[in-house]
Design a protein around this motif. Structure first.
Motif, mmCIF file in Angstrom:
data_model
loop_
_atom_site.group_PDB
_atom_site.id
_atom_site.type_symbol
_atom_site.label_atom_id
_atom_site.label_comp_id
_atom_site.label_asym_id
_atom_site.label_seq_id
_atom_site.Cartn_x
_atom_site.Cartn_y
_atom_site.Cartn_z
ATOM 1 N N THR A 1 0.844 -1.185 0.000
ATOM 2 C CA THR A 1 0.000 0.000 0.000
ATOM 3 C C THR A 1 0.883 1.240 0.000
ATOM 4 O O THR A 1 1.985 1.237 0.563
ATOM 5 C CB THR A 1 -0.931 0.021 1.227
ATOM 6 O OG1 THR A 1 -1.787 1.165 1.157
ATOM 7 C CG2 THR A 1 -0.140 0.077 2.519
ATOM 8 N N THR A 2 0.413 2.271 -0.642
ATOM 9 C CA THR A 2 1.155 3.528 -0.726
ATOM 10 C C THR A 2 0.298 4.644 -0.154
ATOM 11 O O THR A 2 -0.852 4.833 -0.574
ATOM 12 C CB THR A 2 1.531 3.851 -2.184
ATOM 13 O OG1 THR A 2 2.316 2.777 -2.717
ATOM 14 C CG2 THR A 2 2.328 5.145 -2.262
ATOM 15 N N THR A 3 0.850 5.358 0.824
ATOM 16 C CA THR A 3 0.131 6.472 1.439
ATOM 17 C C THR A 3 0.555 7.782 0.789
ATOM 18 O O THR A 3 1.716 7.956 0.399
ATOM 19 C CB THR A 3 0.421 6.534 2.944
ATOM 20 O OG1 THR A 3 1.839 6.644 3.149
ATOM 21 C CG2 THR A 3 -0.070 5.274 3.633
ATOM 22 N N ALA A 4 -0.391 8.676 0.691
ATOM 23 C CA ALA A 4 -0.109 9.974 0.084
ATOM 24 C C ALA A 4 0.793 10.794 1.004
ATOM 25 O O ALA A 4 0.758 10.643 2.230
ATOM 26 C CB ALA A 4 -1.411 10.724 -0.174
ATOM 27 N N SER B 1 5.757 18.632 -0.366
ATOM 28 C CA SER B 1 7.197 18.452 -0.555
ATOM 29 C C SER B 1 7.711 17.106 -0.054
ATOM 30 O O SER B 1 8.821 16.691 -0.395
ATOM 31 C CB SER B 1 7.959 19.574 0.162
ATOM 32 O OG SER B 1 7.657 19.567 1.552
ATOM 33 N N SER B 2 6.918 16.413 0.765
ATOM 34 C CA SER B 2 7.368 15.137 1.318
ATOM 35 C C SER B 2 7.034 13.989 0.357
ATOM 36 O O SER B 2 6.042 14.051 -0.366
ATOM 37 C CB SER B 2 6.710 14.880 2.674
ATOM 38 O OG SER B 2 5.303 14.828 2.535
ATOM 39 N N PRO B 3 7.863 12.933 0.352
ATOM 40 C CA PRO B 3 7.616 11.814 -0.567
ATOM 41 C C PRO B 3 6.488 10.910 -0.071
ATOM 42 O O PRO B 3 6.146 10.907 1.115
ATOM 43 C CB PRO B 3 8.953 11.070 -0.567
ATOM 44 C CG PRO B 3 9.528 11.363 0.787
ATOM 45 C CD PRO B 3 9.091 12.763 1.130
ATOM 46 N N SER B 4 5.920 10.149 -0.979
ATOM 47 C CA SER B 4 4.904 9.174 -0.595
ATOM 48 C C SER B 4 5.577 7.993 0.107
ATOM 49 O O SER B 4 6.767 7.733 -0.077
ATOM 50 C CB SER B 4 4.142 8.681 -1.830
ATOM 51 O OG SER B 4 5.039 8.098 -2.761
ATOM 52 N N HIS B 5 4.799 7.267 0.906
ATOM 53 C CA HIS B 5 5.345 6.156 1.683
ATOM 54 C C HIS B 5 4.696 4.855 1.234
ATOM 55 O O HIS B 5 3.470 4.759 1.137
ATOM 56 C CB HIS B 5 5.085 6.371 3.174
ATOM 57 C CG HIS B 5 5.541 5.229 4.025
ATOM 58 N ND1 HIS B 5 6.869 4.933 4.233
ATOM 59 C CD2 HIS B 5 4.831 4.288 4.711
ATOM 60 C CE1 HIS B 5 6.963 3.870 5.011
ATOM 61 N NE2 HIS B 5 5.746 3.462 5.322
ATOM 62 N N THR B 6 5.527 3.855 0.940
ATOM 63 C CA THR B 6 5.035 2.544 0.509
ATOM 64 C C THR B 6 5.337 1.508 1.585
ATOM 65 O O THR B 6 6.483 1.371 2.017
ATOM 66 C CB THR B 6 5.689 2.108 -0.815
ATOM 67 O OG1 THR B 6 5.384 3.071 -1.828
ATOM 68 C CG2 THR B 6 5.173 0.746 -1.247
#
Length: 204
Positions: A35-38, A43-48
């Protein structure tokens, strides 16, 4: 020579199938969740987040690997899942042992002379079918748990190890059919085909 070629070709395919079986046992990649969170800010990267489950351990992208099933998985209402999953592990280990026995049987038949090559197809076909049935049962249990257990919700998917087992037992069953068919189709070793008589000889 024809039977040697048939057995040798089947042996090469079965070695590949055996390698797939061992890979599926040791690689914890039967069922995967990703799952990938927004990003919280532009400016922050997405989190997988990724979690993979194998026969004997599970791994998460954040916490590494741990033994699976856990103690919690084997208590209370989860005992059914625990028993079924451990059964898969046992069946796959049993299939791996059968595959090693089958490899030895291949070598004995190929190097055992004409008589063993002519009669060995029965033993090899039996072992190959047995390997295929055990692996297919393992795959079916995993597929059943994947479809019916509440822990596998939307986002989980069957992954590489499941595919490897599917290919492995398919090779075993196809090899059994190919070897059995060759026993009836190909001529015996050392035999010669009769040359039909010519027209002159027929009317003598």
């Amino acid at each position: 020579m024809t039977r040697v070629i048939v057995y040798s070709a089947a042996l090469v395919a079965f070695i590949a199938a055996t390698a797939m079986t061992f890979a599926s046992i040791f690689i914890p990649d039967w069922i995967t969740y990703t799952t990938t969170t927004a990003p919280s800010t532009p400016s922050s990267p997405s989190h997988t987040f990724t979690k993979v489950i194998g026969l004997h351990r599970s791994c998460e992208s954040e916490h590494g690997c741990a033994h699976f099933p856990t103690v919690e998985d084997c208590s209370g209402t989860d005992r059914y899942f625990c028993s079924m999953w451990r059964s898969v592990g046992f069946l796959m280990s049993f299939a791996a042992v059968l595959e090693l026995v089958t490899l030895v049987a291949y070598l004995v038949v190929i190097n055992g002379g004409k008589q063993k090559r002519e009669a060995g197809w029965k033993v090899l076909s039996f072992l190959l079918v047995l390997v295929g049935v055990v692996q297919c049962a393992s795959m079916a249990i995993v597929a059943y748990l994947f479809d019916n257990d509440d822990r596998f919700f939307v986002g989980w998917q069957l992954d590489k190890s499941f595919i490897l087992v599917t290919v492995s037992w398919s090779i075993a069953i196809l090899s059994a059919g190919f070897i059995s068919l060759s026993a009836f189709v190909f001529p015996e070793e050392g035999d010669y085909e009769l040359i039909p008589p010519s027209e002159n000889e027929m009317y003598r």
